[in-house]
Design a protein around this motif. Structure first.
Motif, PDB file in Angstrom:
ATOM      1  N   LEU A 270       0.866  -1.313   0.068  1.00  0.00           N
ATOM      2  CA  LEU A 270      -0.183   0.035   0.030  1.00  0.00           C
ATOM      3  C   LEU A 270       0.841   1.334   0.026  1.00  0.00           C
ATOM      4  CD1 LEU A 270      -2.904  -0.869   2.478  1.00  0.00           C
ATOM      5  CD2 LEU A 270      -3.101  -0.691  -0.107  1.00  0.00           C
ATOM      6  N   GLY A 271       2.199   1.124  -0.024  1.00  0.00           N
ATOM      7  CA  GLY A 271       3.059   2.409  -0.009  1.00  0.00           C
ATOM      8  C   GLY A 271       3.980   2.710   1.353  1.00  0.00           C
ATOM      9  N   HIS A 272       3.540   1.797   2.268  1.00  0.00           N
ATOM     10  CA  HIS A 272       4.206   2.079   3.580  1.00  0.00           C
ATOM     11  C   HIS A 272       5.781   1.705   3.759  1.00  0.00           C
ATOM     12  CE1 HIS A 272       0.469   4.012   5.189  1.00  0.00           C
ATOM     13  NE2 HIS A 272      -0.064   2.641   4.808  1.00  0.00           N
ATOM     14  N   SER A 273       6.407   2.183   4.515  1.00  0.00           N
ATOM     15  CA  SER A 273       7.931   1.830   4.753  1.00  0.00           C
ATOM     16  C   SER A 273       7.891   0.464   5.478  1.00  0.00           C
ATOM     17  CB  SER A 273       8.687   2.844   5.368  1.00  0.00           C
ATOM     18  OG  SER A 273       8.252   2.818   6.752  1.00  0.00           O
ATOM     19  N   PRO A 274       8.801  -0.303   5.007  1.00  0.00           N
ATOM     20  CA  PRO A 274       8.964  -1.701   5.820  1.00  0.00           C
ATOM     21  C   PRO A 274       8.975  -1.285   7.412  1.00  0.00           C
ATOM     22  CG  PRO A 274      10.435  -1.717   4.124  1.00  0.00           C
ATOM     23  CD  PRO A 274       9.904  -0.337   4.249  1.00  0.00           C
ATOM     24  N   VAL A 275       9.649  -0.455   7.863  1.00  0.00           N
ATOM     25  CA  VAL A 275       9.692   0.006   9.251  1.00  0.00           C
ATOM     26  C   VAL A 275       8.212   0.120   9.904  1.00  0.00           C
ATOM     27  CG1 VAL A 275      10.553   1.663  11.294  1.00  0.00           C
ATOM     28  CG2 VAL A 275      12.078   0.751   9.059  1.00  0.00           C
TER      29      VAL A 275
ATOM     30  N   ARG B 113      -3.935   3.474   2.935  1.00  0.00           N
ATOM     31  CA  ARG B 113      -2.867   3.997   1.946  1.00  0.00           C
ATOM     32  C   ARG B 113      -2.231   5.266   2.933  1.00  0.00           C
ATOM     33  NH1 ARG B 113      -1.973   1.770  -2.761  1.00  0.00           N
ATOM     34  NH2 ARG B 113      -3.427   0.668  -3.736  1.00  0.00           N
ATOM     35  N   THR B 114      -3.199   5.694   3.881  1.00  0.00           N
ATOM     36  CA  THR B 114      -2.643   6.937   4.658  1.00  0.00           C
ATOM     37  C   THR B 114      -2.481   6.239   6.020  1.00  0.00           C
ATOM     38  OG1 THR B 114      -4.947   7.365   5.528  1.00  0.00           O
ATOM     39  CG2 THR B 114      -4.231   8.521   3.542  1.00  0.00           C
ATOM     40  N   VAL B 115      -1.247   6.955   6.498  1.00  0.00           N
ATOM     41  CA  VAL B 115      -0.971   6.520   8.164  1.00  0.00           C
ATOM     42  C   VAL B 115      -2.064   6.172   9.074  1.00  0.00           C
ATOM     43  CG1 VAL B 115       0.591   6.694   9.969  1.00  0.00           C
ATOM     44  CG2 VAL B 115       1.526   7.355   7.581  1.00  0.00           C
ATOM     45  N   PRO B 116      -2.745   7.518   9.281  1.00  0.00           N
ATOM     46  CA  PRO B 116      -4.128   7.366  10.267  1.00  0.00           C
ATOM     47  C   PRO B 116      -5.021   6.162   9.736  1.00  0.00           C
ATOM     48  CG  PRO B 116      -3.506   9.499   9.598  1.00  0.00           C
ATOM     49  CD  PRO B 116      -2.906   8.750   8.575  1.00  0.00           C
ATOM     50  N   GLY B 117      -5.396   6.184   8.456  1.00  0.00           N
ATOM     51  CA  GLY B 117      -6.214   5.055   7.986  1.00  0.00           C
ATOM     52  C   GLY B 117      -5.642   3.639   8.117  1.00  0.00           C
ATOM     53  N   ALA B 118      -4.588   3.367   8.121  1.00  0.00           N
ATOM     54  CA  ALA B 118      -3.853   2.004   8.437  1.00  0.00           C
ATOM     55  C   ALA B 118      -3.929   1.839   9.826  1.00  0.00           C
ATOM     56  CB  ALA B 118      -2.252   2.143   7.981  1.00  0.00           C
ATOM     57  N   VAL B 119      -3.503   2.743  10.717  1.00  0.00           N
ATOM     58  CA  VAL B 119      -3.338   2.513  12.260  1.00  0.00           C
ATOM     59  C   VAL B 119      -4.820   2.211  12.683  1.00  0.00           C
ATOM     60  CG1 VAL B 119      -3.234   3.847  14.116  1.00  0.00           C
ATOM     61  CG2 VAL B 119      -1.546   4.148  12.445  1.00  0.00           C
ATOM     62  N   SER B 120      -5.847   2.902  12.058  1.00  0.00           N
ATOM     63  CA  SER B 120      -7.310   2.642  12.546  1.00  0.00           C
ATOM     64  C   SER B 120      -7.658   1.385  12.269  1.00  0.00           C
ATOM     65  CB  SER B 120      -8.123   3.604  11.771  1.00  0.00           C
ATOM     66  OG  SER B 120      -7.961   4.944  12.240  1.00  0.00           O
ATOM     67  N   CYS B 121      -7.457   0.950  10.932  1.00  0.00           N
ATOM     68  CA  CYS B 121      -7.878  -0.563  10.542  1.00  0.00           C
ATOM     69  C   CYS B 121      -7.241  -1.500  11.413  1.00  0.00           C
ATOM     70  CB  CYS B 121      -7.682  -0.775   9.022  1.00  0.00           C
ATOM     71  SG  CYS B 121      -8.443   0.268   8.061  1.00  0.00           S
ATOM     72  N   VAL B 122      -5.803  -1.422  11.539  1.00  0.00           N
ATOM     73  CA  VAL B 122      -5.093  -2.447  12.155  1.00  0.00           C
ATOM     74  C   VAL B 122      -5.362  -2.427  13.653  1.00  0.00           C
ATOM     75  CG1 VAL B 122      -2.705  -2.913  13.159  1.00  0.00           C
ATOM     76  CG2 VAL B 122      -2.965  -2.183  10.946  1.00  0.00           C
ATOM     77  N   LEU B 123      -5.726  -1.192  14.411  1.00  0.00           N
ATOM     78  CA  LEU B 123      -6.397  -1.138  15.633  1.00  0.00           C
ATOM     79  C   LEU B 123      -7.444  -2.160  15.811  1.00  0.00           C
ATOM     80  CD1 LEU B 123      -5.325   2.578  16.774  1.00  0.00           C
ATOM     81  CD2 LEU B 123      -4.363   0.406  17.627  1.00  0.00           C
ATOM     82  N   LEU B 124      -8.434  -1.882  14.897  1.00  0.00           N
ATOM     83  CA  LEU B 124      -9.735  -2.566  14.770  1.00  0.00           C
ATOM     84  C   LEU B 124      -9.651  -3.830  14.905  1.00  0.00           C
ATOM     85  CD1 LEU B 124     -12.540  -1.954  15.178  1.00  0.00           C
ATOM     86  CD2 LEU B 124     -12.952  -1.596  12.848  1.00  0.00           C
ATOM     87  N   PHE B 125      -8.951  -4.441  13.873  1.00  0.00           N
ATOM     88  CA  PHE B 125      -8.486  -5.698  13.744  1.00  0.00           C
ATOM     89  C   PHE B 125      -8.069  -6.419  14.669  1.00  0.00           C
ATOM     90  CE2 PHE B 125      -6.659  -9.681  12.408  1.00  0.00           C
ATOM     91  CZ  PHE B 125      -7.657 -10.379  11.547  1.00  0.00           C
ATOM     92  N   GLY B 126      -6.931  -5.586  15.338  1.00  0.00           N
ATOM     93  CA  GLY B 126      -6.258  -6.525  16.369  1.00  0.00           C
ATOM     94  C   GLY B 126      -6.925  -6.506  17.729  1.00  0.00           C
ATOM     95  N   LEU B 127      -8.162  -5.859  18.095  1.00  0.00           N
ATOM     96  CA  LEU B 127      -9.009  -5.977  19.238  1.00  0.00           C
ATOM     97  C   LEU B 127      -9.509  -7.342  19.168  1.00  0.00           C
ATOM     98  CD1 LEU B 127     -11.026  -2.796  19.457  1.00  0.00           C
ATOM     99  CD2 LEU B 127      -9.151  -3.419  20.988  1.00  0.00           C
TER     100      LEU B 127
END
Length: 406
Positions: A258-263, A315-329
């Motif tokens: 999606l375009g994010h850095s490996p780190v 593709r955006t950092v806030p969007g990726a963080v939100s989706c990962v947080l929701l799935f991670g619960l």
């Protein structure tokens, strides 16, 4: 290891209080053995992948097949292990399994070709079925028989502690490999596991002293497996287990796609382990007020939403963080929800046998689903993979809703 409900639920000066205290000693011992067991027998493998491939002159997929084989063997062994746990308890079985696991890791350090590696991991699979979560949960469920709140807290404590296995053992294994090489690192890990797990399983766990007759346990299993609720549990936890396994394997690659850095991708994926603790805490707290099946169904559904939104928002950092947080619960709630549902409907007499039957499907799916997802991603792209994962989460949620209504 079981007792009557009054003994477990209402501690007395000369019996119940000692049993309660002993129960938490068992939880503490299993917290140690599960953390080290998962760290050595499962998580450490990823660190050894590259140096083993180099030394054994094999490709990474050929080496990775060993871990898949181990998981499949563990799944196939689960029903037999479950019956043994219901009949005799966990002391002898988990002690034997920890001896077998220690010996297998020692043998792993000496392999010189793929055939030997696969043989060692077949043994590790048998050991895992004897010493990891399914067996530990059976011990706790039996010991806290009749004490629902104590059982829930014990399972939560165990999974929270063991949830740090990767956090501890991935860097530790990396340090050992860097300092001593992969073969000597395995010798050290085998020593750590054997010194901790063998005496704790042998000395802290107790033999099962009160069991139902074998015919009665068999009848419980036969009746359950002929009825719809059991198979709804199989569907729910197999679908969710596969979805979680796919995301654990492919999330980093997909975030990079999606375009994010490996780190950043690795950092976001690392949140899944931390969030699994949060999800377990929330789920255990809500179970005192709401049906466990509906709690899990809601969280599984939210995971499906998160996966569907990831291609759109990720593709955006806030969007990726939100989706990962929701799935991670929902990343770790299956491990504490399934025991609660099995005991609530079928009791504790045949818990391990029923859990073992479900594990045949759910554990095997955790091994095979990532392989299928990788093939699908290569053939059609990640979008289809995310769609299938979202569908699996939806199926799991609907199955639990149906289970609750039966």
């Amino acid at each position: 290891m079981s007792s009557t409900a009054p003994q477990a639920a209402a501690p007395t000066r000369d019996g119940g209080h000692r049993r309660f205290s002993r129960g938490w000693q068992i939880v503490a011992a299993l917290g140690v053995t599960q953390t080290i067991g998962y760290g050595v027998l499962y998580y450490a493998f990823s660190v050894f992948l590259t140096p083993m491939a180099r030394d054994l002159r094999a490709s990474s997929p050929q080496i990775a097949t060993a871990l898949t084989l181990s998981i499949l063997i563990a799944a196939l062994s689960a029903p037999l292990v479950g019956r043994r746990l219901d009949a005799r308890g966990g002391r002898a079985l988990m002690t034997t399994g920890s001896i077998l696991g220690t010996a297998a890791v020692l043998a792993w350090s000496q392999v010189t070709n793929l055939l030997q590696l696969y043989a060692v991991f077949a043994v590790i699979g048998i050991a895992c079925s004897m010493v990891l979560y399914e067996s530990a949960f059976a011990v706790i469920v039996s010991w806290f028989d009749g004490n629902e709140r104590g059982r829930a807290n014990a399972l939560l404590a165990l999974t929270v502690v063991a949830g740090f296995a990767s956090t501890i053992f991935l860097p530790l294994t990396g340090l050992l490999v860097d300092s001593y090489g992969w073969r000597h690192a395995l010798l050290v890990l085998a020593l750590i596991y054997g010194v901790a797990a063998i005496p704790l399983h042998a000395l802290v766990l107790r033999r099962r002293t009160h069991t139902r007759p074998r015919a009665e346990r068999s009848e419980i299993v036969r009746t359950a497996t002929r009825q719809r609720p059991f198979w709804l549990l199989v569907i729910a936890f197999t679908a969710n287990g596969g979805a979680v396994a796919v995301m654990a394997v492919l999330l980093v690659s997909y975030l990079i796609h999606l375009g994010h850095s490996p780190v950043l991708a690795a950092t976001l994926a690392g949140l899944l382990g931390v969030l699994s603790v949060t999800g377990r805490l929330v789920t255990t707290g809500l179970q005192t007020r709401l049906p466990a099946a509906l709690i899990a169904a809601t969280i599984f559904a939210l995971q499906g939403v998160a996966v569907l939104m990831l291609p759109l928002l990720g593709r955006t950092v806030p969007g990726a963080v939100s989706c990962v947080l929701l799935f991670g619960l929902g990343f770790g709630i299956a491990s504490i929800t399934l025991p609660h549902l099995i005991v609530g409907r079928y009791g504790t007499a045949a818990y391990a046998s029923l859990s073992g039957r479900i594990a045949v499907f759910s554990v095997a799916d955790k091994a095979l689903a990532p392989l299928g997802a990788v093939a699908l991603a290569q053939a059609t792209g990640y979008g289809w993979v995310m769609g299938v994962v979202a569908l699996a989460c939806t199926v799991a949620a609907l199955a639990l809703v149906a289970y609750h209504r039966v």
